[in-house]
Design a protein around this motif. Structure first.
Motif, PDB file in Angstrom:
ATOM      1  N   LYS A 138       0.811  -1.202   0.000  1.00  0.00           N
ATOM      2  CA  LYS A 138       0.000   0.000   0.000  1.00  0.00           C
ATOM      3  C   LYS A 138       0.852   1.262   0.000  1.00  0.00           C
ATOM      4  O   LYS A 138       1.863   1.353   0.693  1.00  0.00           O
ATOM      5  N   GLN A 139       0.398   2.209  -0.792  1.00  0.00           N
ATOM      6  CA  GLN A 139       0.932   3.565  -0.835  1.00  0.00           C
ATOM      7  C   GLN A 139       2.433   3.607  -1.118  1.00  0.00           C
ATOM      8  O   GLN A 139       3.180   4.391  -0.543  1.00  0.00           O
ATOM      9  N   THR A 140       2.855   2.747  -2.063  1.00  0.00           N
ATOM     10  CA  THR A 140       4.259   2.761  -2.500  1.00  0.00           C
ATOM     11  C   THR A 140       4.391   3.113  -3.975  1.00  0.00           C
ATOM     12  O   THR A 140       5.477   3.008  -4.554  1.00  0.00           O
ATOM     13  N   LEU A 141       3.311   3.536  -4.575  1.00  0.00           N
ATOM     14  CA  LEU A 141       3.313   3.860  -5.998  1.00  0.00           C
ATOM     15  C   LEU A 141       3.467   5.372  -6.169  1.00  0.00           C
ATOM     16  O   LEU A 141       2.619   6.151  -5.742  1.00  0.00           O
ATOM     17  N   ASN A 142       4.580   5.771  -6.798  1.00  0.00           N
ATOM     18  CA  ASN A 142       4.872   7.180  -7.027  1.00  0.00           C
ATOM     19  C   ASN A 142       5.365   7.347  -8.474  1.00  0.00           C
ATOM     20  O   ASN A 142       6.292   6.662  -8.900  1.00  0.00           O
ATOM     21  N   PHE A 143       4.736   8.246  -9.212  1.00  0.00           N
ATOM     22  CA  PHE A 143       5.211   8.519 -10.565  1.00  0.00           C
ATOM     23  C   PHE A 143       4.615   9.832 -11.057  1.00  0.00           C
ATOM     24  O   PHE A 143       3.701  10.399 -10.454  1.00  0.00           O
ATOM     25  N   THR A 144       5.156  10.301 -12.186  1.00  0.00           N
ATOM     26  CA  THR A 144       4.673  11.509 -12.834  1.00  0.00           C
ATOM     27  C   THR A 144       4.254  11.164 -14.253  1.00  0.00           C
ATOM     28  O   THR A 144       4.968  10.457 -14.965  1.00  0.00           O
ATOM     29  N   ILE A 145       3.103  11.651 -14.665  1.00  0.00           N
ATOM     30  CA  ILE A 145       2.652  11.468 -16.049  1.00  0.00           C
ATOM     31  C   ILE A 145       2.679  12.810 -16.764  1.00  0.00           C
ATOM     32  O   ILE A 145       2.263  13.836 -16.208  1.00  0.00           O
ATOM     33  N   SER A 146       3.198  12.792 -17.984  1.00  0.00           N
ATOM     34  CA  SER A 146       3.260  14.006 -18.793  1.00  0.00           C
ATOM     35  C   SER A 146       3.097  13.624 -20.259  1.00  0.00           C
ATOM     36  O   SER A 146       3.236  12.450 -20.632  1.00  0.00           O
ATOM     37  N   GLY A 147       2.833  14.618 -21.090  1.00  0.00           N
ATOM     38  CA  GLY A 147       2.626  14.358 -22.507  1.00  0.00           C
ATOM     39  C   GLY A 147       3.402  15.322 -23.381  1.00  0.00           C
ATOM     40  O   GLY A 147       3.742  16.433 -22.965  1.00  0.00           O
ATOM     41  N   VAL A 148       3.674  14.887 -24.593  1.00  0.00           N
ATOM     42  CA  VAL A 148       4.380  15.706 -25.567  1.00  0.00           C
ATOM     43  C   VAL A 148       3.653  15.582 -26.903  1.00  0.00           C
ATOM     44  O   VAL A 148       3.361  14.468 -27.358  1.00  0.00           O
ATOM     45  N   THR A 149       3.341  16.720 -27.537  1.00  0.00           N
ATOM     46  CA  THR A 149       2.840  16.700 -28.909  1.00  0.00           C
ATOM     47  C   THR A 149       4.052  16.935 -29.816  1.00  0.00           C
ATOM     48  O   THR A 149       4.532  18.067 -29.920  1.00  0.00           O
ATOM     49  N   PRO A 150       4.563  15.892 -30.452  1.00  0.00           N
ATOM     50  CA  PRO A 150       5.844  15.998 -31.144  1.00  0.00           C
ATOM     51  C   PRO A 150       5.753  16.689 -32.496  1.00  0.00           C
ATOM     52  O   PRO A 150       4.665  16.865 -33.055  1.00  0.00           O
ATOM     53  N   PHE A 151       6.931  17.087 -32.990  1.00  0.00           N
ATOM     54  CA  PHE A 151       7.135  17.617 -34.340  1.00  0.00           C
ATOM     55  C   PHE A 151       6.576  19.023 -34.533  1.00  0.00           C
ATOM     56  O   PHE A 151       6.400  19.459 -35.665  1.00  0.00           O
ATOM     57  N   LEU A 152       6.313  19.745 -33.454  1.00  0.00           N
ATOM     58  CA  LEU A 152       5.811  21.103 -33.616  1.00  0.00           C
ATOM     59  C   LEU A 152       6.874  22.021 -34.195  1.00  0.00           C
ATOM     60  O   LEU A 152       6.568  23.000 -34.881  1.00  0.00           O
ATOM     61  N   GLU A 153       8.135  21.694 -33.925  1.00  0.00           N
ATOM     62  CA  GLU A 153       9.226  22.580 -34.330  1.00  0.00           C
ATOM     63  C   GLU A 153       9.707  22.329 -35.752  1.00  0.00           C
ATOM     64  O   GLU A 153      10.506  23.095 -36.288  1.00  0.00           O
ATOM     65  N   LEU A 154       9.243  21.259 -36.384  1.00  0.00           N
ATOM     66  CA  LEU A 154       9.748  20.911 -37.706  1.00  0.00           C
ATOM     67  C   LEU A 154       9.156  21.810 -38.773  1.00  0.00           C
ATOM     68  O   LEU A 154       7.961  22.091 -38.786  1.00  0.00           O
ATOM     69  N   GLU A 155      10.007  22.237 -39.691  1.00  0.00           N
ATOM     70  CA  GLU A 155       9.528  22.996 -40.834  1.00  0.00           C
ATOM     71  C   GLU A 155       9.052  22.031 -41.913  1.00  0.00           C
ATOM     72  O   GLU A 155       9.658  20.999 -42.144  1.00  0.00           O
ATOM     73  N   ASN A 156       7.973  22.389 -42.569  1.00  0.00           N
ATOM     74  CA  ASN A 156       7.452  21.547 -43.633  1.00  0.00           C
ATOM     75  C   ASN A 156       8.154  21.862 -44.946  1.00  0.00           C
ATOM     76  O   ASN A 156       8.367  23.024 -45.298  1.00  0.00           O
ATOM     77  N   THR A 157       8.517  20.826 -45.651  1.00  0.00           N
ATOM     78  CA  THR A 157       9.214  20.989 -46.921  1.00  0.00           C
ATOM     79  C   THR A 157       8.296  21.560 -47.982  1.00  0.00           C
ATOM     80  O   THR A 157       8.708  22.337 -48.831  1.00  0.00           O
ATOM     81  N   TYR A 158       7.023  21.178 -47.917  1.00  0.00           N
ATOM     82  CA  TYR A 158       6.070  21.588 -48.940  1.00  0.00           C
ATOM     83  C   TYR A 158       4.943  22.386 -48.310  1.00  0.00           C
ATOM     84  O   TYR A 158       4.464  22.072 -47.216  1.00  0.00           O
ATOM     85  N   GLU A 159       4.522  23.401 -49.014  1.00  0.00           N
ATOM     86  CA  GLU A 159       3.471  24.271 -48.497  1.00  0.00           C
ATOM     87  C   GLU A 159       2.192  23.509 -48.206  1.00  0.00           C
ATOM     88  O   GLU A 159       1.484  23.811 -47.247  1.00  0.00           O
TER      89      GLU A 159
END
Length: 772
Positions: A138-159
């Motif tokens: 009991k009460q030994t479970l500890n963690f953090t959950i987080s999320g990432v929306t990837p590829f936001l920084e990538l430039e698109n080659t084609y319009e």
């Protein structure tokens, strides 16, 4: 049924010390493709990595696409990456698994005297992802959950590819994912609900911290503003395709609230009740033993030849069925090149729905291995794009076949090219360049064949009248306008053998084997159904006049089935070792070549020998199906060995490279062809059985005529066959000897036996047991 479990003694490895496997820098070393375990419900797919320091869940939603530029830029995108930081770095007794029987992944290990476990599944019935994370103390479970929306920084080659925005917010006990993709004006939204049973929840801008818990339930729902409808395909302006579609917030919230009305155990049971209905229908027992060997070791020893495990072959067969159930269900999305799993920004070949072999292979096992419902997603998709396909047929004939064009008022049927997505379908010709691309008009007939099989396996009158006949007749209509008269034959004017090249360019010709064979079979099947339905209209008269002048199969001077009419010897045109074997559609999935044409069967074998066994994963699976149709069990098994040794990754996914699901699904279909065939007007049990499978049994395979067949065999000879009749059709079974008895309800059944064919009448819902 046996337990079929993929199991591993180590977590999915990292690409490098910085865990930078979001970056597509080296996809062969990426744990996503080789090690992670897939779960899905056709609404979403999740790759579960099973790590202990930082767990990773990668989420895909198949409408979450960018407009594509060719086959290299754009397409399906990564929806969200979810990370769970446990910081458990030195664990003991680690194990992770994927149960095919239950469609559940599990991770379990010991850390500092506590046993931690994580179970994950995707419920089709409730449209959610669910995970239970628990600790033995009991009460030994500890963690953090987080999320990432990837590829936001990538430039698109084609319009045309569009810009992606995204953000992850943490509010109370929920993680919210939302953003846009400007290419289609796509809006996406996901919600993750964290239910902490007895611990503390601390929300920060960087994530949600779980402190001193014993059990945590995480539920996820996600979606976009995409709606499958005709206007998606008819609208040519990408920015307007979703203009009338409601935003996804309400449907995601409703789905989440509905699921939260159930306990974890209730959600799990609802998932199992639904999944078992499909998966449990079909069994294969080759008497392989699960010796508690990890799947990666099992694959490694199989590759080395040290242990050719029949259990791995059974596992692989059921894995294909599992993947299809998990990635193609009604009211969701059809399976694409990667099923329903993708973590790339520019996935290979856009992770599209490709129609010159790939989507056909995806659905080859749907009917034969008793999961017909998985085809519903593609049927709905087809009906949505059909109006656009009709427009394309008229455009094709008008611009490519002006000599056959009869005016705008005429119905020219429908056509489709190779590439497609949830937003578009490809053309099968380019009049501006006077070519057909790399695949000819037969591509549409290749697709129509799926609907012919749908009726053949079900014999459903509604499907016949509302689906199969209109689709086949429409395709025959289109194909009849693509032909020109040449040397007394009617040949496809702008023809191509899929993806093959001559002198570095895709070879456009007249009347190649692929297009002629596809046209002939589609005409033949259309005429059969027209006679059945009493249709003798103008188009039926037209194709009845054309069919005998198509000359679909030609044998060349090398003894080969000719790929191109202009070739004399094998490989005068095209790549001699090309991955596609399109000139052999005549034997699979078509029936032009069969047991009654032994000289053509020999030519098929000769062509396969010349083409070579070595290829990409899916192409090896294609060869497996064709060899099985030749009824050569040993050669079929040799191809299966090659598929498992050279075309299969450690998580049993097929590799092209990279990963493609059609190899898995085609492989499962090929094994089914080795065990049961019914395309020649009769049922044949173990037609391509190898010596390694000298003893075995299967249950629940389906034969045309809507018969469900079980069989047991010894010394490569049937000992017992059970035929369950769902339509009350006459049963015809190929049998080298007469059975000792045929029983139904413990009563003897009368039958006739002639030329190795055993015939008896059946009643709906009855089982007929043949004992030898």
């Amino acid at each position: 049924m046996k337990d079929y479990v993929l199991k591993y003694k180590e977590p999915a490895p990292l690409c490098n010390e910085n865990q930078s496997d979001i970056d597509r820098s080296d996809n062969q070393n990426d744990g996503w493709e080789k090690w992670a375990l897939p779960i899905g419900n056709s609404y979403m797919g999740v790759m579960v990595f099973g790590r202990t320091v930082t767990e990773r869940w990668q989420f895909t939603e198949n409408s979450f696409c960018r407009p594509s530029h060719g086959c290299r830029e754009g397409g399906l995108n990564n929806f969200v990456e979810v990370y769970l930081d446990f910081h458990h770095d030195k664990v003991e007794n680690f194990q992770r698994s994927l149960s095919l029987n239950d469609a559940i992944t599990r991770v379990q290990y010991d850390y500092e005297g506590v046993t931690y476990s994580r179970d994950c599944f995707c419920s089709y019935k409730d449209k959610v992802f669910v995970s239970k994370i628990s600790a033995s103390k009991k009460q030994t479970l500890n963690f953090t959950i987080s999320g990432v929306t990837p590829f936001l920084e990538l430039e698109n080659t084609y319009e045309v590819s569009g810009d992606k925005t995204g953000e992850v917010k943490y509010i109370s006990n929920e993680m919210i994912v939302k953003g846009t993709m400007s290419g289609y004006q796509l809006v996406y939204y996901g919600k993750f609900h964290i239910q902490n049973i007895d611990g503390e929840v601390i929300t920060t801008p960087e994530g949600i911290n779980i402190k001193q818990a014993t059990e945590v339930i995480i539920t996820a729902s996600l979606g976009t503003n995409y709606q499958l409808k005709e206007s998606i395909f008819l609208e040519k302006d990408n920015n307007k395709k979703l203009v009338d579609s409601p935003l996804p917030y309400e449907k995601v919230e409703k789905c989440m609230q509905n699921s939260l009305g159930y306990s974890y155990d209730q959600l799990l049971q609802r998932h199992l009740d639904d999944y078992h209905t499909l998966f449990n229908r079909c069994e294969l027992n080759l008497y392989g033993e699960d010796d508690d060997i990890s799947t990666d070791d099992l694959v490694a020893t199989y590759r080395s030849g040290f242990n050719v495990s029949q259990y791995l072959e059974e596992l692989y067969f059921q894995y294909g069925r599992y993947l299809l159930i998990s990635s193609s269900r009604k009211n969701a999305y059809p399976a694409n090149l990667q099923g329903t799993w993708n973590r790339y920004h520019n996935p290979p070949w856009t992770a599209g729905i490709w129609h010159n072999i790939n989507v056909q292979m995806n659905y080859w096992p749907a009917l034969s291995t008793n999961v017909k419902e998985t085809f519903d997603a593609y049927l709905d998709y087809f009906m949505a794009y059909l109006p656009r396909a009709k427009e394309q047929a008229k455009f094709y004939v008008k611009h490519n076949m002006p000599e056959n064009y009869e005016g705008d008022h005429v119905d020219y049927g429908w056509c489709i090219g190779t590439g497609a997505s949830p937003y578009h379908i490809g053309n099968c010709g380019s009049p501006l360049e006077n070519r057909v691309g790399h695949s000819g008009p037969g591509t549409g007939a290749f697709t129509a064949q799926l609907f012919w099989d749908l009726y053949q396996f079900t014999e459903d009158e509604r499907i016949l009248k509302e689906v199969t006949y209109p689709i086949l007749k429409g395709m025959s209509t289109f194909l009849s306008y693509t032909l020109i008269k040449q040397d007394g034959k009617y040949l496809t004017k702008m023809s191509a053998s899929p993806e093959n090249r001559h002198k570095g360019v895709h070879h456009t010709t007249v009347g190649c084997g692929f297009d002629q064979q596809m046209t002939y079979e589609n005409f033949k099947n259309t005429l059969f159904l027209a006679d059945k339905l009493g249709d003798d209209g103008p188009i039926i008269k037209k194709i009845r006049n054309l069919i005998d002048k198509l000359d679909p199969v030609q044998v060349g001077a090398s003894g080969q089935i000719k790929e191109y009419r202009e070739e004399t010897y094998y490989s005068e045109y095209g790549d001699p070792l090309h991955r596609h074997i399109s000139q052999l559609v005549c034997i699979h999935p078509l029936t032009i070549v069969n047991s009654s044409t032994p000289e053509y069967v020999d030519a098929v074998k000769r062509t396969l020998d010349l083409r070579g066994d070595e290829s990409t994963g899916w192409a090896i699976a294609h060869r497996l199906n064709v060899w099985a149709r030749t009824k050569d069990g040993e050669r079929s098994y040799k191809i299966l060995l090659s598929l498992l040794r050279k075309g299969t990754l450690t998580n049993l996914l097929d590799t092209h490279t990279p990963y493609q699901i059609d190899g898995n699904l085609g492989g499962t279909a090929g094994i089914a062809e080795m065990l049961l065939q019914s395309h020649e007007g009769y049922i044949e049990v173990i037609p391509a059985i190898p010596g390694r499978w000298h003893k075995g049994e299967f249950k629940g395979l389906v034969a045309r005529g809507n018969f469900v067949v079980d069989a047991k065999w010894e010394c490569c000879e049937p000992k017992e066959i059970t035929v369950s009749s769902n339509k009350g059709n006459r049963a015809v079974i190929k049998s080298n000897k007469m059975p000792k008895t045929i029983l139904c309800d413990d009563k003897y059944v009368s039958y006739s036996y002639n030329n190795s064919h055993l015939t008896f009448e059946t009643e709906v819902g009855k089982k007929y047991i043949l004992r030898y």
